[in-house]
Motif scaffolding. Sequence first.
Motif, PDB file in Angstrom:
ATOM      1  N   GLU A  17     -62.482  52.188   2.054  1.00 35.68           N
ATOM      2  CA  GLU A  17     -62.460  50.534   1.596  1.00 35.68           C
ATOM      3  C   GLU A  17     -63.350  50.392   0.523  1.00 35.68           C
ATOM      4  OE1 GLU A  17     -63.361  48.190   5.135  1.00 35.68           O
ATOM      5  OE2 GLU A  17     -61.797  48.931   6.381  1.00 35.68           O
ATOM      6  N   LEU A  18     -62.933  49.768  -0.346  1.00 35.99           N
ATOM      7  CA  LEU A  18     -63.524  49.217  -1.246  1.00 35.99           C
ATOM      8  C   LEU A  18     -64.033  47.984  -1.042  1.00 35.99           C
ATOM      9  CD1 LEU A  18     -64.969  49.636  -4.204  1.00 35.99           C
ATOM     10  CD2 LEU A  18     -62.660  48.677  -5.181  1.00 35.99           C
ATOM     11  N   ASP A  19     -63.287  46.931  -0.648  1.00 37.72           N
ATOM     12  CA  ASP A  19     -63.269  45.594  -0.391  1.00 37.72           C
ATOM     13  C   ASP A  19     -62.377  44.991   0.835  1.00 37.72           C
ATOM     14  OD1 ASP A  19     -64.401  43.123  -0.787  1.00 37.72           O
ATOM     15  OD2 ASP A  19     -62.818  42.697  -2.134  1.00 37.72           O
ATOM     16  N   ARG A  20     -63.221  44.579   1.790  1.00 34.39           N
ATOM     17  CA  ARG A  20     -62.331  43.899   2.893  1.00 34.39           C
ATOM     18  C   ARG A  20     -62.695  42.435   2.911  1.00 34.39           C
ATOM     19  NH1 ARG A  20     -59.791  45.217   7.458  1.00 34.39           N
ATOM     20  NH2 ARG A  20     -60.300  47.561   7.244  1.00 34.39           N
ATOM     21  N   LYS A  21     -61.598  41.704   2.742  1.00 38.21           N
ATOM     22  CA  LYS A  21     -61.625  40.327   2.647  1.00 38.21           C
ATOM     23  C   LYS A  21     -61.387  39.617   3.998  1.00 38.21           C
ATOM     24  CE  LYS A  21     -60.451  39.802  -2.216  1.00 38.21           C
ATOM     25  NZ  LYS A  21     -61.586  39.979  -2.798  1.00 38.21           N
ATOM     26  N   SER A  22     -60.547  40.407   4.839  1.00 34.06           N
ATOM     27  CA  SER A  22     -60.222  39.761   6.200  1.00 34.06           C
ATOM     28  C   SER A  22     -59.669  41.159   7.033  1.00 34.06           C
ATOM     29  CB  SER A  22     -59.286  38.713   6.150  1.00 34.06           C
ATOM     30  OG  SER A  22     -57.960  39.340   5.903  1.00 34.06           O
ATOM     31  N   PRO A  23     -59.554  40.949   8.175  1.00 33.13           N
ATOM     32  CA  PRO A  23     -58.993  42.152   8.879  1.00 33.13           C
ATOM     33  C   PRO A  23     -57.395  42.485   8.361  1.00 33.13           C
ATOM     34  CG  PRO A  23     -59.658  40.528  10.335  1.00 33.13           C
ATOM     35  CD  PRO A  23     -59.834  40.041   9.251  1.00 33.13           C
ATOM     36  N   THR A  24     -56.601  41.481   7.674  1.00 37.53           N
ATOM     37  CA  THR A  24     -55.662  41.945   7.054  1.00 37.53           C
ATOM     38  C   THR A  24     -55.521  42.136   5.454  1.00 37.53           C
ATOM     39  OG1 THR A  24     -54.923  39.624   6.925  1.00 37.53           O
ATOM     40  CG2 THR A  24     -54.251  40.800   8.809  1.00 37.53           C
ATOM     41  N   GLN A  25     -56.623  42.009   4.912  1.00 32.54           N
ATOM     42  CA  GLN A  25     -56.800  42.061   3.661  1.00 32.54           C
ATOM     43  C   GLN A  25     -57.968  43.128   3.024  1.00 32.54           C
ATOM     44  OE1 GLN A  25     -57.435  38.094   2.216  1.00 32.54           O
ATOM     45  NE2 GLN A  25     -55.290  37.910   1.465  1.00 32.54           N
ATOM     46  N   VAL A  26     -57.316  44.307   2.571  1.00 32.17           N
ATOM     47  CA  VAL A  26     -58.439  45.522   2.338  1.00 32.17           C
ATOM     48  C   VAL A  26     -57.884  46.113   1.161  1.00 32.17           C
ATOM     49  CG1 VAL A  26     -57.271  47.233   3.887  1.00 32.17           C
ATOM     50  CG2 VAL A  26     -59.884  47.422   3.122  1.00 32.17           C
ATOM     51  N   GLN A  27     -59.005  46.356   0.160  1.00 23.76           N
ATOM     52  CA  GLN A  27     -58.529  47.125  -0.903  1.00 23.76           C
ATOM     53  C   GLN A  27     -59.158  48.835  -0.741  1.00 23.76           C
ATOM     54  OE1 GLN A  27     -60.193  45.815  -4.668  1.00 23.76           O
ATOM     55  NE2 GLN A  27     -59.097  47.477  -5.752  1.00 23.76           N
ATOM     56  N   CYS A  28     -58.205  49.698  -0.797  1.00 23.22           N
ATOM     57  CA  CYS A  28     -58.408  51.027  -0.808  1.00 23.22           C
ATOM     58  C   CYS A  28     -58.473  51.868  -2.032  1.00 23.22           C
ATOM     59  CB  CYS A  28     -57.438  51.702   0.202  1.00 23.22           C
ATOM     60  SG  CYS A  28     -57.427  50.867   1.787  1.00 23.22           S
ATOM     61  N   VAL A  29     -59.396  52.764  -2.162  1.00 26.93           N
ATOM     62  CA  VAL A  29     -59.594  53.526  -3.274  1.00 26.93           C
ATOM     63  C   VAL A  29     -59.820  55.035  -2.870  1.00 26.93           C
ATOM     64  CG1 VAL A  29     -60.699  51.881  -4.829  1.00 26.93           C
ATOM     65  CG2 VAL A  29     -62.061  53.388  -3.457  1.00 26.93           C
ATOM     66  N   GLN A  30     -58.844  55.753  -3.955  1.00 23.89           N
ATOM     67  CA  GLN A  30     -59.113  57.201  -3.475  1.00 23.89           C
ATOM     68  C   GLN A  30     -60.560  57.898  -3.480  1.00 23.89           C
ATOM     69  OE1 GLN A  30     -56.606  59.249  -6.234  1.00 23.89           O
ATOM     70  NE2 GLN A  30     -56.257  61.034  -5.059  1.00 23.89           N
ATOM     71  N   LYS A  31     -60.736  58.624  -2.582  1.00 21.93           N
ATOM     72  CA  LYS A  31     -62.100  58.934  -2.012  1.00 21.93           C
ATOM     73  C   LYS A  31     -62.534  60.105  -3.375  1.00 21.93           C
ATOM     74  CE  LYS A  31     -62.399  59.049   2.767  1.00 21.93           C
ATOM     75  NZ  LYS A  31     -62.388  59.730   3.885  1.00 21.93           N
ATOM     76  N   ASP A  32     -61.678  61.135  -3.676  1.00 19.25           N
ATOM     77  CA  ASP A  32     -61.811  61.954  -4.702  1.00 19.25           C
ATOM     78  C   ASP A  32     -61.027  62.113  -5.562  1.00 19.25           C
ATOM     79  OD1 ASP A  32     -64.307  63.047  -3.603  1.00 19.25           O
ATOM     80  OD2 ASP A  32     -63.043  64.120  -2.079  1.00 19.25           O
ATOM     81  N   TYR A  33     -61.283  61.525  -6.947  1.00 21.62           N
ATOM     82  CA  TYR A  33     -60.129  61.518  -7.948  1.00 21.62           C
ATOM     83  C   TYR A  33     -60.131  62.868  -8.616  1.00 21.62           C
ATOM     84  CZ  TYR A  33     -57.500  60.319 -12.142  1.00 21.62           C
ATOM     85  OH  TYR A  33     -56.910  60.455 -13.156  1.00 21.62           O
ATOM     86  N   ALA A  34     -59.082  63.174  -8.934  1.00 24.62           N
ATOM     87  CA  ALA A  34     -58.962  64.532  -9.706  1.00 24.62           C
ATOM     88  C   ALA A  34     -57.909  64.166 -10.737  1.00 24.62           C
ATOM     89  CB  ALA A  34     -58.527  65.890  -9.113  1.00 24.62           C
ATOM     90  N   ALA A  35     -58.181  63.988 -12.107  1.00 27.88           N
ATOM     91  CA  ALA A  35     -57.336  63.912 -13.106  1.00 27.88           C
ATOM     92  C   ALA A  35     -56.348  65.071 -13.105  1.00 27.88           C
ATOM     93  CB  ALA A  35     -57.776  63.853 -14.393  1.00 27.88           C
ATOM     94  N   GLY A  36     -54.732  64.638 -13.113  1.00 30.30           N
ATOM     95  CA  GLY A  36     -53.673  65.605 -13.042  1.00 30.30           C
ATOM     96  C   GLY A  36     -53.348  65.641 -14.668  1.00 30.30           C
ATOM     97  N   GLU A  37     -52.231  66.343 -14.726  1.00 33.70           N
ATOM     98  CA  GLU A  37     -51.686  66.290 -15.985  1.00 33.70           C
ATOM     99  C   GLU A  37     -51.086  65.003 -16.516  1.00 33.70           C
ATOM    100  OE1 GLU A  37     -50.022  71.233 -15.978  1.00 33.70           O
ATOM    101  OE2 GLU A  37     -48.574  69.557 -15.645  1.00 33.70           O
TER     102      GLU A  37
END
Length: 140
Positions: A17-37
């Motif tokens: 979770e990056l930001d939770r505005k309410s129980p039905t509104q949450v922004q998720c981000v990838q834990k470990d980013y690995a750049a791909g091709e």
Amino acid sequence: TNTAGGFTCGCTALYEELDRKSPTQVQCVQKDYAAGEQFVLVYHTKALKFGWKIKDVRFFGAVETDPATGREVCSGDPLEITSTTFPSSGRSDSGSYPGDFALDNILDDDPVTTWKSYCLNCDRDMGTGAWVGFQFSADT
């Protein structure tokens, strides 16, 4: 997750979770980013009646804003083109005109050589457009 009379939102295992505005509104981000091709595709936007010619292509790793114009411009040294940066399997095109107009010509830093599209009447709307593409490895 479904609950009696509603639901709650959450992130899957690879996200947090990056930001939770309410129980039905949450922004998720990838834990470990690995750049791909990455694949860069370059194509013309207007119909071309005599084919498409490209002398050289250069790639830069950064941009900066030109204070005089407010436009973004390439900055730093261009990426060194080597067989590791762009092995032959990492370069492609829609087809080269017969003769000495191969795709390698736009990577040789020679102002005399040219890549020329196979199509002479190149029109993307008609399905006859020309393009060149470059695949960057994750560590480029």
